[in-house]
Design a protein around this motif. Structure first.
Motif, PDB file in Angstrom:
ATOM      1  N   VAL A  89      -5.922  -0.431  -2.136  1.00 19.49           N
ATOM      2  CA  VAL A  89      -6.493   0.906  -2.292  1.00 19.49           C
ATOM      3  C   VAL A  89      -7.731   0.999  -1.402  1.00 19.49           C
ATOM      4  O   VAL A  89      -8.410  -0.016  -1.173  1.00 19.49           O
ATOM      5  CB  VAL A  89      -6.870   1.165  -3.770  1.00 19.49           C
ATOM      6  CG1 VAL A  89      -7.512   2.536  -3.944  1.00 19.49           C
ATOM      7  CG2 VAL A  89      -5.643   1.051  -4.672  1.00 19.49           C
ATOM      8  N   THR A 116       0.849  -1.185   0.000  1.00 15.78           N
ATOM      9  CA  THR A 116       0.000   0.000   0.000  1.00 15.78           C
ATOM     10  C   THR A 116       0.884   1.234   0.000  1.00 15.78           C
ATOM     11  O   THR A 116       1.978   1.236   0.567  1.00 15.78           O
ATOM     12  CB  THR A 116      -0.915   0.048   1.238  1.00 15.78           C
ATOM     13  OG1 THR A 116      -0.108   0.043   2.431  1.00 15.78           O
ATOM     14  CG2 THR A 116      -1.870  -1.135   1.265  1.00 15.78           C
ATOM     15  N   SER A 135      -3.215   4.116  -4.802  1.00 14.85           N
ATOM     16  CA  SER A 135      -2.724   3.496  -3.577  1.00 14.85           C
ATOM     17  C   SER A 135      -1.908   4.460  -2.734  1.00 14.85           C
ATOM     18  O   SER A 135      -1.768   4.264  -1.533  1.00 14.85           O
ATOM     19  CB  SER A 135      -1.891   2.253  -3.890  1.00 14.85           C
ATOM     20  OG  SER A 135      -1.565   1.565  -2.705  1.00 14.85           O
TER      21      SER A 135
END
Length: 359
Positions: A141, A69, A217
């Protein structure tokens, strides 16, 4: 002969710890590599990542999942390419070179980050990432709802404050404001589930949407505009995956079996962005059963400039003095090469016990 104190440690969950004691740690035993959010903090372990992806993991002779992430997604999009050393170096150098002498606005931040992305993830590299045989890339995300779907000041502030308050009760309180979306390699869709009460789904990566998924992200609220349209994904407002999975904890959503390698700049994992101010939320050993964290020691960090790892707050700390910020960040990047060299040396010896610690 002087025995040098190792500059990194392997912090292993219960099952992983016993596995390494009995079997050692070899590339083919790793099923997944995780990458955490943390912006400039990643520069602390640049050289470690480079050694792992350029020299160690290629010996696995099998595909390995990659999941990250925010900056973890950005770095793994570099590490998963056929030439990871080049791509990771381009990402690091581009990140260090950012400049905000004209101010910090969403437009300027977007311009700087696209310039970084263009250094290492243009269409040929996207195609390579999606077709090379060593890795299957995935990135996390956050799809946002309610006030968090606004990019204007007060509604977004209200939405962030509401999420913080709801998170105090528990992670499941974020459900309804966020959905976890894992953009996943079409060749090996990741087995992800809602194990922590937050709605979770997968969407397929393609050459048409991978860059937008990577941008989404890392789209930090206030700092960057949200992504509102990603090809082949449902309409919605997509933001930084770290809001839900700041330091992604596998037991919250990851159902793939096997050892998880986790190069990290801290000795702990904070599950979500809203847990940053809640040390009690640090992931416990039982939540990291199959995880092997590779982390710099406190003694190593103490040798960095001012004894601190790079931080996004350095943009404000050294406002008007990009040269000093860039100098410190480059020192951290260059010094991290020693972490990589030491990792490879111990891997070659096979004696992981000198750095192995239980979580």
């Amino acid at each position: 002969m002087v025995n040098l104190i190792p500059s990194f440690e392997l912090l292993a969950g219960p099952t992983a710890y016993q596995h390494i004691l009995k079997n050692g740690l070899e590339p083919h035993q790793v099923s997944t590599v995780f990458g955490a959010s943390g912006a400039a903090k990643w520069l602390t372990i640049y050289g470690l990542d480079r050694a792992i992806f350029e020299s160690w993991l290629p010996k696995a002779n099998k595909p390995i999942h990659l999941l990250g992430t925010s900056i973890g997604a950005w770095k793994l999009a570099a590490a998963g390419q056929s030439n990871p050393g080049w791509a990771l170096n381009e990402l690091a150098d581009g990140y260090i070179a950012q400049s905000y002498e004209d101010g910090i606005t969403k437009e300027i931040v977007h311009r700087e980050l696209i310039a970084i992305l263009d250094r290492y993830l243009q269409q040929p590299q996207v195609d390579d990432l999606l077709t090379q045989n060593r890795f299957h890339y995935h990135c996390g995300v956050a799809r946002c709802h309610g006030a968090l779907s606004s990019d204007t000041g007060w509604p977004l502030v209200r939405g962030m404050a509401s999420a913080f308050a709801r998170n105090l009760v528990g992670r499941s309180g974020l459900n309804g404001q966020f959905e976890r979306v894992i953009f996943s390699d079409a060749r090996a869709q990741a087995d992800v589930r809602s194990l922590d009460g937050i709605a979770t789904e997968t969407q397929t990566l393609s050459r048409a949407n991978l860059r937008d998924a990577v941008i989404a992200s890392g789209s930090i609220p206030y700092v960057m505009a949200a992504k509102t349209a990603i090809v082949d994904a449902p309409s919605g407002v997509y933001r930084d995956g770290g809001l839900i999975d700041y330091h992604p904890v596998p037991s919250n959503f990851w159902a793939e079996p096997g050892l998880i390698l986790y190069p990290h700049f801290y000795r702990w994992l904070l599950p979500g962005w809203y847990d940053k101010y809640l040390p009690s939320r640090r992931a416990k050993a039982q939540a990291l059963d199959n995880v092997v964290m590779v982390v710099p020691t406190e003694a190593y960090v103490a040798q960095l400039a001012a004894g601190q790892i790079p931080d996004r707050k350095d943009f404000q700390r050294f406002k008007g003095n990009d040269a000093e910020r860039q100098r410190r960040w480059r020192l951290a990047k260059d010094k991290s090469e020693s972490l990589g060299a030491e990792f490879l040396k111990i891997a070659q010896s096979g004696d992981w016990t000198q750095v192995l610690r239980p979580l």
